[in-house]
Scaffold this motif. Structure first.
Motif, short mmCIF file in Angstrom:
data_model
loop_
_atom_site.label_atom_id
_atom_site.label_comp_id
_atom_site.label_asym_id
_atom_site.label_seq_id
_atom_site.Cartn_x
_atom_site.Cartn_y
_atom_site.Cartn_z
N ASP A 14 -0.51 8.85 -30.71
CA ASP A 14 0.08 10.00 -30.02
C ASP A 14 -0.99 10.80 -29.27
N ILE A 15 -2.14 10.97 -29.92
CA ILE A 15 -3.23 11.73 -29.29
C ILE A 15 -3.74 11.00 -28.05
N CYS A 16 -3.81 9.68 -28.11
CA CYS A 16 -4.22 8.90 -26.94
C CYS A 16 -3.23 9.07 -25.79
N ILE A 17 -1.94 9.04 -26.12
CA ILE A 17 -0.90 9.23 -25.09
C ILE A 17 -1.01 10.62 -24.49
N TYR A 18 -1.16 11.62 -25.35
CA TYR A 18 -1.28 13.01 -24.90
C TYR A 18 -2.46 13.19 -23.97
N LYS A 19 -3.63 12.65 -24.35
CA LYS A 19 -4.83 12.80 -23.53
C LYS A 19 -4.66 12.12 -22.18
N TYR A 20 -4.00 10.95 -22.17
CA TYR A 20 -3.80 10.26 -20.89
C TYR A 20 -2.89 11.07 -19.98
N ILE A 21 -1.81 11.62 -20.54
CA ILE A 21 -0.86 12.40 -19.74
C ILE A 21 -1.52 13.64 -19.17
N ARG A 34 7.05 1.42 -18.59
CA ARG A 34 6.22 0.23 -18.81
C ARG A 34 4.84 0.41 -18.17
N GLU A 35 4.78 1.03 -17.00
CA GLU A 35 3.50 1.28 -16.35
C GLU A 35 2.64 2.22 -17.20
N LEU A 36 3.26 3.26 -17.75
CA LEU A 36 2.51 4.18 -18.61
C LEU A 36 2.01 3.48 -19.85
N ALA A 37 2.87 2.67 -20.46
CA ALA A 37 2.48 1.94 -21.67
C ALA A 37 1.32 0.99 -21.39
N ASN A 38 1.32 0.36 -20.22
CA ASN A 38 0.24 -0.58 -19.89
C ASN A 38 -1.07 0.14 -19.64
N GLU A 39 -1.01 1.33 -19.11
CA GLU A 39 -2.23 2.08 -18.80
C GLU A 39 -2.93 2.58 -20.06
N ILE A 40 -2.19 2.87 -21.13
CA ILE A 40 -2.81 3.57 -22.27
C ILE A 40 -3.77 2.71 -23.09
N PRO A 41 -3.51 1.48 -23.51
CA PRO A 41 -2.25 0.74 -23.53
C PRO A 41 -1.52 0.89 -24.87
N THR A 42 -0.20 0.80 -24.81
CA THR A 42 0.63 0.83 -26.01
C THR A 42 1.97 0.20 -25.66
N SER A 43 2.95 0.34 -26.53
CA SER A 43 4.26 -0.24 -26.27
C SER A 43 5.22 0.81 -25.72
N THR A 44 6.27 0.34 -25.05
CA THR A 44 7.28 1.27 -24.52
C THR A 44 8.01 1.99 -25.65
N THR A 46 6.69 2.95 -28.42
CA THR A 46 5.79 4.02 -28.88
C THR A 46 5.89 5.23 -27.94
N ILE A 47 6.00 4.96 -26.63
CA ILE A 47 6.18 6.05 -25.66
C ILE A 47 7.47 6.80 -25.94
N LEU A 48 8.53 6.06 -26.24
CA LEU A 48 9.82 6.71 -26.54
C LEU A 48 9.73 7.55 -27.81
N ARG A 49 9.02 7.06 -28.82
CA ARG A 49 8.85 7.86 -30.04
C ARG A 49 8.06 9.12 -29.74
N PHE A 50 7.06 9.00 -28.87
CA PHE A 50 6.27 10.16 -28.46
C PHE A 50 7.16 11.20 -27.79
N CYS A 51 8.04 10.76 -26.92
CA CYS A 51 8.99 11.68 -26.27
C CYS A 51 9.86 12.37 -27.30
N GLY A 52 10.32 11.61 -28.29
CA GLY A 52 11.15 12.18 -29.34
C GLY A 52 10.42 13.23 -30.16
N LYS A 53 9.15 12.98 -30.44
CA LYS A 53 8.35 13.94 -31.20
C LYS A 53 8.21 15.26 -30.45
N ASN A 54 8.32 15.19 -29.12
CA ASN A 54 8.19 16.39 -28.30
C ASN A 54 9.56 16.94 -27.88
N ASN A 55 10.60 16.51 -28.62
CA ASN A 55 11.95 17.06 -28.46
C ASN A 55 12.62 16.70 -27.14
N PHE A 56 12.33 15.50 -26.64
CA PHE A 56 13.02 15.00 -25.45
C PHE A 56 13.88 13.81 -25.85
#
Length: 252
Positions: A14-21, A34-44, A46-56
């Motif tokens: 999550d911290i890696c995703i946050y720092k990239y954003i 998918r483009e965001l996931a490839n850049e970090i890199p992580t899975s799509t 995981t990105i969706l779970r990150f969005c959920g953690k931030n109440n989206f």
């Protein structure tokens, strides 16, 4: 849009995703998941779970919120070197931030002695923290030398027959360790020695995943992008460290 309360729940990914954003805030709203996931890199997923953690509810809603945040920032855009600090202080202006401080405030309030310790620029900050606490009437000392002979210290204890004894032993001592990386060997060794003496360990680091953070009874991590320059010297801003030390002293 990233609250301090939410950041406290982040894991390493999550911290890696946050720092990239935060570092690519202008590009992310126009990237597919998918483009965001490839850049970090992580899975799509995981990105969706990150969005959920931030109440989206999903990635689309997250991108819409990010676009609104960019518009808000551009109404009065901060200088590049202030963007991360602006985000930090926005997170600090919350009830979650105050709750985070409670444990440390209670620990230093009960302490007979507060020892600030660090090395290099963090050692300079440790000296500042000790002086600031002393200015506000709290007994504190600062150590810039992590090789200080901790094992040789003999702390007097209070007793009915010794009214001159100032301290209640090591167990009434709080150590505030300051380190941007949280991985300095000599500092970790000194902190381990203090732990063996039953001191309460508080730490201020840039990462909650560092060794020092894990060794501590309480850790505050400010999660800013580390900067190394001139052959590896630390150029990461230390403003959050000063802010946290002053906040603790003022709340005692």
């Amino acid at each position: 849009m990233f609250s301090y309360e939410e950041l406290q729940k982040y894991n390493e990914t999550d911290i890696c995703i946050y720092k990239y954003i935060v570092s690519n805030i202008d590009q992310v709203p126009y990237m597919t998941i998918r483009e965001l996931a490839n850049e970090i890199p992580t899975s799509t997923s995981t990105i969706l779970r990150f969005c959920g953690k931030n109440n989206f509810d999903g990635y689309a809603e997250f991108k819409d919120a990010l676009k609104k945040e960019i518009t808000r920032l551009r109404t009065r855009p901060p200088r590049e070197d202030l963007q991360e600090l602006s985000a930090f202080f926005a997170r600090a202006a919350s009830s979650a931030f105050e709750e985070k401080l409670l444990f440390a405030v209670d620990a230093v309030r009960k302490a007979d002695l507060i020892i600030f310790i660090g090395m290099g620029s963090s050692g300079t900050l440790a000296k500042y923290g000790a002086r600031y606490f002393s200015n506000l009437g709290h007994f504190a000392v600062g150590l810039e030398d992590a090789l200080y002979p901790v094992e040789a210290f003999q702390m007097p204890r209070r007793s009915a027959g010794n009214t001159e004894a100032r301290f209640g032993g090591w167990e009434n001592t709080v150590v505030v360790a300051v380190s941007e990386s949280g991985e300095t060997d000599r500092l970790l060794e000194a902190v381990s020695q203090f732990k063996q003496k039953n001191c309460r360990i508080l730490s201020i680091t840039n990462s909650s995943l560092s060794t020092l953070a894990r060794l501590s009874d309480w850790n505050f991590a400010y999660h800013l992008n580390p900067i190394r320059m001139n052959g590896g010297y630390n150029g990461t801003t230390q403003v959050p460290v000063i802010f946290i030390m002053e906040a603790l002293a003022k709340r005692m």
